[in-house]
Design a protein around this motif. Structure first.
Motif, PDB file in Angstrom:
ATOM      1  N   GLY A  12      40.701  48.283  33.630  1.00 21.44           N
ATOM      2  CA  GLY A  12      41.298  48.517  34.733  1.00 21.44           C
ATOM      3  C   GLY A  12      40.968  47.622  35.745  1.00 21.44           C
ATOM      4  O   GLY A  12      41.853  47.109  36.707  1.00 21.44           O
ATOM      5  N   LEU A  13      39.832  47.745  36.018  1.00 20.14           N
ATOM      6  CA  LEU A  13      39.164  46.727  37.351  1.00 20.14           C
ATOM      7  C   LEU A  13      39.349  45.474  37.251  1.00 20.14           C
ATOM      8  O   LEU A  13      39.846  44.487  38.129  1.00 20.14           O
ATOM      9  N   MET A  14      39.456  44.954  35.682  1.00 24.12           N
ATOM     10  CA  MET A  14      39.849  43.454  35.475  1.00 24.12           C
ATOM     11  C   MET A  14      41.282  43.245  35.848  1.00 24.12           C
ATOM     12  O   MET A  14      41.260  42.178  36.255  1.00 24.12           O
ATOM     13  N   LEU A  15      42.179  44.114  35.532  1.00 21.47           N
ATOM     14  CA  LEU A  15      43.515  43.802  35.767  1.00 21.47           C
ATOM     15  C   LEU A  15      43.756  43.976  37.212  1.00 21.47           C
ATOM     16  O   LEU A  15      44.674  42.797  37.727  1.00 21.47           O
ATOM     17  N   VAL A  16      43.111  44.715  37.987  1.00 20.33           N
ATOM     18  CA  VAL A  16      43.304  44.621  39.402  1.00 20.33           C
ATOM     19  C   VAL A  16      42.585  43.292  39.967  1.00 20.33           C
ATOM     20  O   VAL A  16      43.220  42.910  40.957  1.00 20.33           O
ATOM     21  N   LEU A  20      44.752  40.452  42.134  1.00 22.52           N
ATOM     22  CA  LEU A  20      44.172  40.012  43.454  1.00 22.52           C
ATOM     23  C   LEU A  20      43.876  38.691  43.244  1.00 22.52           C
ATOM     24  O   LEU A  20      44.289  37.996  44.415  1.00 22.52           O
ATOM     25  N   THR A  21      43.635  37.994  42.513  1.00 24.73           N
ATOM     26  CA  THR A  21      43.150  36.647  42.535  1.00 24.73           C
ATOM     27  C   THR A  21      44.829  35.840  42.409  1.00 24.73           C
ATOM     28  O   THR A  21      44.784  34.715  42.961  1.00 24.73           O
ATOM     29  N   HIS A  22      45.786  36.668  41.923  1.00 25.65           N
ATOM     30  CA  HIS A  22      47.102  35.775  42.207  1.00 25.65           C
ATOM     31  C   HIS A  22      48.006  35.970  43.400  1.00 25.65           C
ATOM     32  O   HIS A  22      48.960  35.388  43.458  1.00 25.65           O
ATOM     33  N   LEU A  23      47.682  37.189  44.231  1.00 27.51           N
ATOM     34  CA  LEU A  23      48.463  37.168  45.367  1.00 27.51           C
ATOM     35  C   LEU A  23      47.937  36.172  46.296  1.00 27.51           C
ATOM     36  O   LEU A  23      46.727  35.680  46.396  1.00 27.51           O
ATOM     37  N   PRO A  24      48.918  35.746  47.176  1.00 28.40           N
ATOM     38  CA  PRO A  24      48.504  34.584  48.094  1.00 28.40           C
ATOM     39  C   PRO A  24      48.156  35.291  49.419  1.00 28.40           C
ATOM     40  O   PRO A  24      48.815  35.223  50.422  1.00 28.40           O
ATOM     41  N   THR A  25      47.070  35.720  49.310  1.00 31.70           N
ATOM     42  CA  THR A  25      46.101  36.213  50.599  1.00 31.70           C
ATOM     43  C   THR A  25      44.735  35.784  50.722  1.00 31.70           C
ATOM     44  O   THR A  25      44.425  34.901  49.828  1.00 31.70           O
ATOM     45  N   SER A  26      44.300  35.884  51.834  1.00 30.50           N
ATOM     46  CA  SER A  26      42.789  35.619  51.918  1.00 30.50           C
ATOM     47  C   SER A  26      41.893  36.174  50.957  1.00 30.50           C
ATOM     48  O   SER A  26      41.001  35.702  50.613  1.00 30.50           O
ATOM     49  N   TYR A  30      38.052  35.265  47.709  1.00 30.20           N
ATOM     50  CA  TYR A  30      36.892  35.587  47.293  1.00 30.20           C
ATOM     51  C   TYR A  30      36.948  36.455  45.956  1.00 30.20           C
ATOM     52  O   TYR A  30      35.843  36.314  45.098  1.00 30.20           O
ATOM     53  N   VAL A  31      38.226  36.692  45.333  1.00 31.76           N
ATOM     54  CA  VAL A  31      38.058  37.463  44.029  1.00 31.76           C
ATOM     55  C   VAL A  31      38.266  36.272  42.823  1.00 31.76           C
ATOM     56  O   VAL A  31      38.071  36.700  41.782  1.00 31.76           O
ATOM     57  N   ASN A  32      38.520  35.140  43.334  1.00 33.85           N
ATOM     58  CA  ASN A  32      38.708  33.932  42.363  1.00 33.85           C
ATOM     59  C   ASN A  32      37.618  33.364  41.703  1.00 33.85           C
ATOM     60  O   ASN A  32      37.592  32.552  40.767  1.00 33.85           O
ATOM     61  N   ALA A  41      40.002  37.251  33.499  1.00 35.78           N
ATOM     62  CA  ALA A  41      40.727  37.221  32.325  1.00 35.78           C
ATOM     63  C   ALA A  41      40.057  37.269  31.211  1.00 35.78           C
ATOM     64  O   ALA A  41      40.322  37.815  30.219  1.00 35.78           O
ATOM     65  N   GLU A  42      38.747  36.387  31.223  1.00 38.91           N
ATOM     66  CA  GLU A  42      37.805  36.768  30.168  1.00 38.91           C
ATOM     67  C   GLU A  42      37.452  37.962  29.756  1.00 38.91           C
ATOM     68  O   GLU A  42      37.369  38.434  28.685  1.00 38.91           O
ATOM     69  N   GLY A  43      36.995  38.666  30.956  1.00 41.96           N
ATOM     70  CA  GLY A  43      36.607  39.954  30.467  1.00 41.96           C
ATOM     71  C   GLY A  43      37.527  40.967  30.180  1.00 41.96           C
ATOM     72  O   GLY A  43      37.452  41.596  29.393  1.00 41.96           O
ATOM     73  N   PHE A  44      38.889  40.737  30.642  1.00 36.55           N
ATOM     74  CA  PHE A  44      39.942  41.720  30.319  1.00 36.55           C
ATOM     75  C   PHE A  44      40.322  41.381  28.911  1.00 36.55           C
ATOM     76  O   PHE A  44      40.241  42.501  27.995  1.00 36.55           O
ATOM     77  N   ILE A  45      40.497  40.218  28.185  1.00 37.30           N
ATOM     78  CA  ILE A  45      40.613  39.655  26.858  1.00 37.30           C
ATOM     79  C   ILE A  45      39.292  40.231  26.164  1.00 37.30           C
ATOM     80  O   ILE A  45      39.572  40.810  24.964  1.00 37.30           O
ATOM     81  N   PHE A  46      38.186  39.999  26.468  1.00 37.42           N
ATOM     82  CA  PHE A  46      36.983  40.671  25.544  1.00 37.42           C
ATOM     83  C   PHE A  46      37.186  42.007  25.296  1.00 37.42           C
ATOM     84  O   PHE A  46      36.949  42.719  24.296  1.00 37.42           O
ATOM     85  N   LEU A  47      37.495  42.764  26.472  1.00 39.41           N
ATOM     86  CA  LEU A  47      37.509  44.336  26.326  1.00 39.41           C
ATOM     87  C   LEU A  47      38.802  44.791  25.508  1.00 39.41           C
ATOM     88  O   LEU A  47      38.577  45.750  24.881  1.00 39.41           O
ATOM     89  N   SER A  48      39.731  44.090  25.783  1.00 36.36           N
ATOM     90  CA  SER A  48      40.774  44.489  24.871  1.00 36.36           C
ATOM     91  C   SER A  48      40.463  44.313  23.370  1.00 36.36           C
ATOM     92  O   SER A  48      40.954  45.085  22.697  1.00 36.36           O
ATOM     93  N   ALA A  49      40.206  43.147  23.107  1.00 32.86           N
ATOM     94  CA  ALA A  49      39.499  42.639  21.737  1.00 32.86           C
ATOM     95  C   ALA A  49      38.526  43.719  21.124  1.00 32.86           C
ATOM     96  O   ALA A  49      38.485  44.197  19.850  1.00 32.86           O
ATOM     97  N   LEU A  50      37.538  44.113  22.069  1.00 35.87           N
ATOM     98  CA  LEU A  50      36.800  45.275  21.570  1.00 35.87           C
ATOM     99  C   LEU A  50      37.235  46.657  21.571  1.00 35.87           C
ATOM    100  O   LEU A  50      36.929  47.040  20.309  1.00 35.87           O
ATOM    101  N   PHE A  51      38.127  47.083  22.027  1.00 30.22           N
ATOM    102  CA  PHE A  51      38.962  48.341  21.807  1.00 30.22           C
ATOM    103  C   PHE A  51      39.778  48.122  20.467  1.00 30.22           C
ATOM    104  O   PHE A  51      39.680  48.987  19.616  1.00 30.22           O
ATOM    105  N   THR A  52      40.556  46.946  20.263  1.00 33.41           N
ATOM    106  CA  THR A  52      41.391  46.525  19.090  1.00 33.41           C
ATOM    107  C   THR A  52      40.374  46.607  18.109  1.00 33.41           C
ATOM    108  O   THR A  52      40.628  47.290  16.950  1.00 33.41           O
TER     109      THR A  52
END
Length: 108
Positions: A12-16, A20-26, A30-32, A41-52
């Motif tokens: 869930g933290l990876m999704l947030v 935040l990375t894609h929002l046009p804010t300051s 920092y989060v990019n 994105a790599e962390g989210f894909i890895f964790l999703s594959a781990l769960f699957t």
């Protein structure tokens, strides 16, 4: 082996983080950056594959390889259908905002 809430929390933290990375804010400046060697994105894909892998490996041990394969392909197809429907909906809605003056002509 039950659900691991700490892995769900990190996913869930990876999704947030991705949002935040894609929002046009300051904040996106920092989060990019990657956290260690892993981007959001790599962390989210890895964790999703781990769960699957954990879920379907247990299913393969319990029910066998072919029922697990059928269920996995069924889930994959369902996700692709949802994705296609979402893309079609997004395209139809975006055309309304890109071309607000154009309406479909109704012929009598």
């Amino acid at each position: 082996m039950g659900r691991r809430t700490e892995l769900d929390a990190v996913r869930g933290l990876m999704l947030v983080w991705i949002a935040l990375t894609h929002l046009p804010t300051s904040a996106s400046t920092y989060v990019n950056q990657p956290f260690g060697f892993v981007s959001a994105a790599e962390g989210f894909i890895f964790l999703s594959a781990l769960f699957t892998g954990r879920i379907y490996f247990r299913m393969a041990e319990h029910d066998g390889y072919w029922p697990m394969t059928r269920k996995l392909w069924s889930r994959t197809l369902r996700l692709y259908v949802y994705h296609a429907l979402l893309l079609a909906f997004g395209a139809s809605q975006s055309s309304r905002f890109l071309f607000p003056g154009r309406r479909k002509a109704i012929h009598d």
